[in-house]
Write a protein that holds these residues in place. Structure first.
Motif, mmCIF file in Angstrom:
data_model
loop_
_atom_site.group_PDB
_atom_site.id
_atom_site.type_symbol
_atom_site.label_atom_id
_atom_site.label_comp_id
_atom_site.label_asym_id
_atom_site.label_seq_id
_atom_site.Cartn_x
_atom_site.Cartn_y
_atom_site.Cartn_z
ATOM 1 N N MET A 18 0.808 0.046 10.544
ATOM 2 C CA MET A 18 1.924 0.139 9.598
ATOM 3 C C MET A 18 3.171 -0.517 10.167
ATOM 4 O O MET A 18 3.898 -1.209 9.449
ATOM 5 N N TYR A 19 3.446 -0.330 11.467
ATOM 6 C CA TYR A 19 4.590 -0.998 12.087
ATOM 7 C C TYR A 19 4.411 -2.520 12.066
ATOM 8 O O TYR A 19 5.367 -3.255 11.824
ATOM 9 N N ILE A 24 6.019 -7.787 9.675
ATOM 10 C CA ILE A 24 5.650 -8.997 8.926
ATOM 11 C C ILE A 24 6.473 -9.094 7.642
ATOM 12 O O ILE A 24 7.000 -10.150 7.304
ATOM 13 N N LEU A 25 6.590 -7.984 6.925
ATOM 14 C CA LEU A 25 7.370 -7.990 5.681
ATOM 15 C C LEU A 25 8.838 -8.251 5.952
ATOM 16 O O LEU A 25 9.502 -8.952 5.182
ATOM 17 N N GLN A 26 9.378 -7.712 7.035
ATOM 18 C CA GLN A 26 10.776 -7.977 7.387
ATOM 19 C C GLN A 26 10.986 -9.458 7.657
ATOM 20 O O GLN A 26 11.975 -10.050 7.226
ATOM 21 N N PHE A 41 3.741 -15.808 5.988
ATOM 22 C CA PHE A 41 3.623 -14.426 6.455
ATOM 23 C C PHE A 41 2.931 -13.531 5.431
ATOM 24 O O PHE A 41 2.377 -12.491 5.783
ATOM 25 N N MET A 42 2.964 -13.902 4.183
ATOM 26 C CA MET A 42 2.419 -13.041 3.128
ATOM 27 C C MET A 42 0.938 -12.744 3.308
ATOM 28 O O MET A 42 0.539 -11.573 3.246
ATOM 29 N N TYR A 47 -3.644 -9.135 4.464
ATOM 30 C CA TYR A 47 -4.932 -9.001 5.133
ATOM 31 C C TYR A 47 -4.997 -7.743 5.975
ATOM 32 O O TYR A 47 -6.005 -7.076 6.035
ATOM 33 N N HIS A 48 -3.914 -7.419 6.658
ATOM 34 C CA HIS A 48 -3.910 -6.265 7.538
ATOM 35 C C HIS A 48 -3.531 -5.071 6.729
ATOM 36 O O HIS A 48 -3.620 -3.995 6.949
#
Length: 48
Positions: A18-19, A24-26, A41-42, A47-48
Motif C-alpha cells: 500500500m505504501y 507511485i500515485l504521488q 507510472f499508472m 499492476y501492483h
C-alpha cells in the motif's frame, strides 16, 4: 512458525504494498513531472 508470526508477515507485506502504491500515485500526480512520464507510472500502480 506460529500463527501470529505468519499473520504479521502478511500484514507487513500488504502494508508495504500500500505504501508503494501510494508513492507511485504521488509521483504520478506531481505537476512538475512531464505528462508522458507521469503516464508511465499508472500501469505500475494498477499492476501492483
Amino acid at each position: 512458525m506460529s500463527h501470529s508470526i505468519r499473520l504479521q508477515c502478511f500484514l507487513d507485506r500488504d502494508v508495504s504494498w500500500m505504501y508503494f502504491n501510494s508513492r507511485i500515485l504521488q509521483e504520478a500526480n506531481r505537476s512538475h513531472v512531464p505528462l508522458l512520464e507521469r503516464v508511465t507510472f499508472m500501469p505500475v500502480g494498477w499492476y501492483h
